[in-house]
Scaffold this motif. Structure first.
Motif, PDB file in Angstrom:
ATOM      1  N   GLN A  17       0.830  -1.209   0.000  1.00 14.33           N
ATOM      2  CA  GLN A  17       0.000   0.000   0.000  1.00 14.33           C
ATOM      3  C   GLN A  17       0.865   1.259   0.000  1.00 14.33           C
ATOM      4  OE1 GLN A  17      -2.345  -1.988   3.381  1.00 14.33           O
ATOM      5  NE2 GLN A  17      -3.769  -0.442   2.655  1.00 14.33           N
ATOM      6  N   PHE A  62     -12.057  -7.095   0.430  1.00 14.01           N
ATOM      7  CA  PHE A  62     -11.481  -7.580   1.676  1.00 14.01           C
ATOM      8  C   PHE A  62     -12.504  -8.387   2.476  1.00 14.01           C
ATOM      9  CE2 PHE A  62     -10.551  -6.541   6.182  1.00 14.01           C
ATOM     10  CZ  PHE A  62      -9.386  -7.269   6.273  1.00 14.01           C
ATOM     11  N   HIS A 155       2.022  -9.192   5.879  1.00 15.11           N
ATOM     12  CA  HIS A 155       0.813  -8.368   5.784  1.00 15.11           C
ATOM     13  C   HIS A 155       0.157  -8.794   4.458  1.00 15.11           C
ATOM     14  CE1 HIS A 155      -1.016  -4.335   7.156  1.00 15.11           C
ATOM     15  NE2 HIS A 155      -1.769  -4.721   6.145  1.00 15.11           N
ATOM     16  N   ASN A 200      -0.767 -10.176   9.793  1.00 13.13           N
ATOM     17  CA  ASN A 200      -1.696  -9.052   9.904  1.00 13.13           C
ATOM     18  C   ASN A 200      -3.146  -9.523   9.790  1.00 13.13           C
ATOM     19  OD1 ASN A 200      -2.135  -6.026   9.856  1.00 13.13           O
ATOM     20  ND2 ASN A 200      -3.233  -6.620   7.992  1.00 13.13           N
ATOM     21  N   GLU A 201      -4.000  -9.033  10.661  1.00 14.30           N
ATOM     22  CA  GLU A 201      -5.447  -9.310  10.621  1.00 14.30           C
ATOM     23  C   GLU A 201      -5.749 -10.754  10.230  1.00 14.30           C
ATOM     24  OE1 GLU A 201      -7.630  -6.185   8.584  1.00 14.30           O
ATOM     25  OE2 GLU A 201      -7.423  -4.919  10.352  1.00 14.30           O
ATOM     26  N   TYR A 328     -11.053   0.143  14.226  1.00 13.43           N
ATOM     27  CA  TYR A 328     -11.577   1.271  13.446  1.00 13.43           C
ATOM     28  C   TYR A 328     -13.012   1.611  13.797  1.00 13.43           C
ATOM     29  CZ  TYR A 328      -7.513   0.799  10.440  1.00 13.43           C
ATOM     30  OH  TYR A 328      -6.228   0.769   9.966  1.00 13.43           O
ATOM     31  N   TRP A 357     -18.065   3.416   7.950  1.00 14.75           N
ATOM     32  CA  TRP A 357     -17.544   2.712   9.126  1.00 14.75           C
ATOM     33  C   TRP A 357     -18.031   3.454  10.380  1.00 14.75           C
ATOM     34  CZ3 TRP A 357     -11.764   0.856   8.225  1.00 14.75           C
ATOM     35  CH2 TRP A 357     -11.720   0.108   7.053  1.00 14.75           C
ATOM     36  N   GLU A 383      -3.196  -0.373  14.682  1.00 15.52           N
ATOM     37  CA  GLU A 383      -3.890   0.365  13.616  1.00 15.52           C
ATOM     38  C   GLU A 383      -5.128   1.008  14.205  1.00 15.52           C
ATOM     39  OE1 GLU A 383      -4.940  -1.493   9.905  1.00 15.52           O
ATOM     40  OE2 GLU A 383      -3.019  -2.542   9.789  1.00 15.52           O
ATOM     41  N   TRP A 430      -2.896   4.320  11.891  1.00 18.29           N
ATOM     42  CA  TRP A 430      -2.946   3.987  10.459  1.00 18.29           C
ATOM     43  C   TRP A 430      -3.472   5.192   9.730  1.00 18.29           C
ATOM     44  CZ3 TRP A 430      -1.242  -0.045   7.638  1.00 18.29           C
ATOM     45  CH2 TRP A 430      -1.585  -0.037   6.280  1.00 18.29           C
ATOM     46  N   LEU A 438      -6.631  -0.412   1.359  1.00 22.66           N
ATOM     47  CA  LEU A 438      -6.639  -1.864   1.152  1.00 22.66           C
ATOM     48  C   LEU A 438      -7.967  -2.328   0.583  1.00 22.66           C
ATOM     49  CD1 LEU A 438      -5.349  -4.753   1.833  1.00 22.66           C
ATOM     50  CD2 LEU A 438      -6.802  -4.668   3.824  1.00 22.66           C
ATOM     51  N   SER A 439      -9.061  -1.886   1.188  1.00 21.37           N
ATOM     52  CA  SER A 439     -10.352  -2.455   0.802  1.00 21.37           C
ATOM     53  C   SER A 439     -10.844  -1.936  -0.540  1.00 21.37           C
ATOM     54  CB  SER A 439     -11.403  -2.191   1.877  1.00 21.37           C
ATOM     55  OG  SER A 439     -11.494  -0.821   2.162  1.00 21.37           O
ATOM     56  N   LYS A 445      -9.272   7.809  -0.194  1.00 23.85           N
ATOM     57  CA  LYS A 445      -9.576   7.473   1.201  1.00 23.85           C
ATOM     58  C   LYS A 445      -8.271   7.671   1.984  1.00 23.85           C
ATOM     59  CE  LYS A 445     -11.728   3.944   4.074  1.00 23.85           C
ATOM     60  NZ  LYS A 445     -12.035   2.525   4.249  1.00 23.85           N
ATOM     61  N   TYR A 447      -5.724   8.700   5.172  1.00 27.68           N
ATOM     62  CA  TYR A 447      -5.625   8.545   6.626  1.00 27.68           C
ATOM     63  C   TYR A 447      -4.565   9.453   7.250  1.00 27.68           C
ATOM     64  CZ  TYR A 447      -8.420   4.222   6.696  1.00 27.68           C
ATOM     65  OH  TYR A 447      -9.440   3.304   6.614  1.00 27.68           O
TER      66      TYR A 447
HETATM   67  C1  BGP Z   1      -6.687  -2.938   7.814  1.00 25.34           C
HETATM   68  C2  BGP Z   1      -5.423  -3.319   7.121  1.00 25.34           C
HETATM   69  C3  BGP Z   1      -4.634  -2.186   6.560  1.00 25.34           C
HETATM   70  C4  BGP Z   1      -5.407  -0.943   6.213  1.00 25.34           C
HETATM   71  C5  BGP Z   1      -6.587  -0.635   7.107  1.00 25.34           C
HETATM   72  C6  BGP Z   1      -7.556   0.417   6.610  1.00 25.34           C
HETATM   73  O1  BGP Z   1      -7.652  -3.881   7.538  1.00 25.34           O
HETATM   74  O2  BGP Z   1      -4.575  -4.060   7.942  1.00 25.34           O
HETATM   75  O3  BGP Z   1      -3.822  -2.706   5.554  1.00 25.34           O
HETATM   76  O4  BGP Z   1      -5.549  -0.689   4.908  1.00 25.34           O
HETATM   77  O5  BGP Z   1      -7.333  -1.770   7.434  1.00 25.34           O
HETATM   78  O6  BGP Z   1      -8.425  -0.115   5.667  1.00 25.34           O
HETATM   79  P1  BGP Z   1      -8.697   0.543   4.265  1.00 25.34           P
HETATM   80  O7  BGP Z   1      -7.371   0.781   3.646  1.00 25.34           O
HETATM   81  O8  BGP Z   1      -9.485  -0.414   3.524  1.00 25.34           O
HETATM   82  O9  BGP Z   1      -9.408   1.801   4.552  1.00 25.34           O
END
Ligand code: BGP
Length: 487
Positions: A17, A62, A155, A200-201, A328, A357, A383, A430, A438-439, A445, A447
């Motif tokens: 990313q 995702f 990751h 990761n996750e 989140y 979200w 994160e 994050w 990612l999604s 989007k 951060y």
């Molecule tokens: C988590 C991941 C990250 C990151 C974050 C935010 O799920 O570990 O890689 O991207 O979420 O999500 P997004 O980028 O979809 O907003």
């Protein structure tokens, strides 16, 4: 209220990313490198070719990825934009980026290593020295600025070669390749890195981009999960041997979940939903499968897990030293929420971000308490942040919305630490510098505390600009959080 001086404050990023430089330094293709851009309305996809030459797309969302049809071969398609190839070009901005984080006062930086920079296919005998040199640069900069590294070993994003040849984490062979990769990282970076995350996750990942598996259904998913559990435990055992004093965690996607009503059926559904996350932490933190495993497998259509006799002992010996997680949002769960949903349903009491979200700072305090009660191991928030549309005006972004989101979450965290006495090692936001989502695969989007001039299609100067939140976070760190409680 404030935190002690040894608290770790920082930011978190992921290789595909953030880095770009996808075809530089001898890097091999990772599964995320085959993932297109997208949006909420038009989800990103893995592009693949069928034997008759037709190009198809499998949604790689995702939350709900799709299978790749039998005979399909993931491939890059000309004219299609793949965000990881360029990302925000951290590959060529390492020194500038880390200096900016240091200027804010960060004393920790969480980043992931791209497996394919070190072993382009995963199967080479020897590591790729150029790939290691890239991470030497990062480690060197961190040392220069007195920042602690927190390295994510995996990751998502495994070598495409391992996905094609072995169906990724569905194969035990991937465990051996992973351990060879870990050994190289521990040898090279062990003396300068105390904190490691194996996956990761791990509770939320499935499908091609995340696990290298061509299918996503329960049987493959949970078999891949078992292999990842064993891989993680072996890495922990090896890491402790090679790097005395090192500390290992794995990272869990940790929305808070609330029962939608007090109807017993909804409470029961909520409990089952929590177990979908606990399951992963239970195995990795306690070192054995929990009592409800069979019932969870039944709900998800899992018939048989392919394990080896030695796995039980490996899981027992390779337990985690701390629990780290992303937080989140929170969601509600009712008896009608589909099984296997990563999120859940909205909460009428909460407002949502532009990406839907639900925002719930108190949920963070809830999760911190819940995890500590359950596992009695130190925690690490690795994160947390707000994805929003930012407007660059006169070289900066007036991101009060981000400041408010972070302020509320950090207050909740400090209350959990100071009032509830939950031990928490640190907080990595994050993502401190804008990067690809990612999604959705979008750039818009955003951060970061730092804006990057780049759009959803890879156009832009890549110049970095400080947002208003940059100086604000600097003050939070300087005062160890005290400033958050001033008004
Ligand atoms: C988590 C991941 C990250 C990151 C974050 C935010 O799920 O570990 O890689 O991207 O979420 O999500 P997004 O980028 O979809 O907003």
């Amino acid at each position: 209220m404030k935190l002690s001086k040894d608290f770790l404050w920082g930011g978190a990023t992921a290789d595909f990313q953030f880095e770009g430089g996808c075809f530089e330094g001898g890097k091999g293709l990772g599964t995320h490198d085959l993932e297109t851009n997208g949006s909420v309305q038009n989800p990103r996809a893995i592009t693949y070719k069928m034997p008759d030459g037709t190009i198809k797309r499998a949604r790689s969302s995702f939350f709900n990825p799709e299978n790749i049809e039998e005979g399909g071969q993931p491939c890059l398609v000309e004219g299609q934009y793949y965000p990881s190839h360029k990302s925000v070009d951290h590959y060529h901005h390492v020194e500038e980026d880390i200096a900016l984080l240091a200027e804010m006062g960060h004393n920790v930086y969480r980043f992931s290593i791209a497996w394919t920079r070190i072993f382009p296919t995963g199967e080479e005998e020897c590591p790729n020295e150029e790939g290691l040199k890239f991470y030497d640069r990062i480690m060197g900069e961190l040392k220069k600025h007195n920042m602690e590294p927190l390295i994510t070993i995996h990751h998502d994003n495994l070598p495409v070669y391992l996905a094609e040849k072995y169906n990724g984490w569905a194969s035990r062979h991937t465990i051996d390749c992973f351990i060879k990769y870990c050994k190289v990282l521990f040898e090279r970076y062990g003396k300068d890195c105390k904190y490691w995350l194996t996956f990761n996750e791990i509770n939320a990942v499935k499908g091609y981009a995340a696990c290298g598996t061509y299918t996503c259904e329960g049987q493959t998913h949970y078999n891949a999960a078992h292999n990842m559990f064993v891989a993680s435990a072996k890495a922990v055992i090896l890491g402790h041997e090679m790097m005395p004093g090192s500390m290992f965690g794995a990272m869990y996607a940790s929305s808070a979940h609330y029962p939608a009503t007090c109807k017993p059926e909804d409470i029961w559904a909520h409990m089952n939903r929590r177990r979908q996350t606990y399951f992963f932490i239970d195995v990795m933190a306690r070192g054995y499968y929990p009592s409800y495993t069979e019932s969870l497998y039944q709900q998800r259509g899992v018939k048989k897990i392919f394990s080896e006799p030695e796995d039980e002992q490996i899981l027992k010996e390779g337990t985690l030293d701390f629990i780290s997680f992303s937080y989140y949002r929170s969601n509600t769960v009712s008896k009608d929420t589909p099984i296997g949903t990563v999120g859940g349903d909205p909460n009428p009491y909460l407002e949502s971000t532009p990406w839907g979200w639900p925002v719930d700072p108190l949920g963070l305090r809830y999760v911190l308490n819940e995890y500590y009660d359950r596992y009695q191991k130190p925690l690490f928030i690795v994160e947390n942040g707000l994805g929003a549309v930012d407007e660059l005006v006169d070289g900066t972004v007036n991101d009060d919305y981000r400041i408010n989101y972070l302020k509320d979450h950090l207050k909740a965290m400090i209350e959990a630490i100071v009032i509830d006495k939950v031990p928490c090692l640190g907080y990595t936001m994050w993502a401190p510098i804008d990067l690809v989502s990612l999604s959705t695969g979008e750039m818009k989007k955003r951060y970061g505390f730092i804006y990057v001039d780049m759009d959803d299609y890879g156009n832009g100067t890549l110049k970095r600009y400080k947002k208003k939140s940059f100086d604000w976070f600097k003050k939070v760190i300087e005062t160890q959080g005290e400033i958050l409680f001033e008004d």
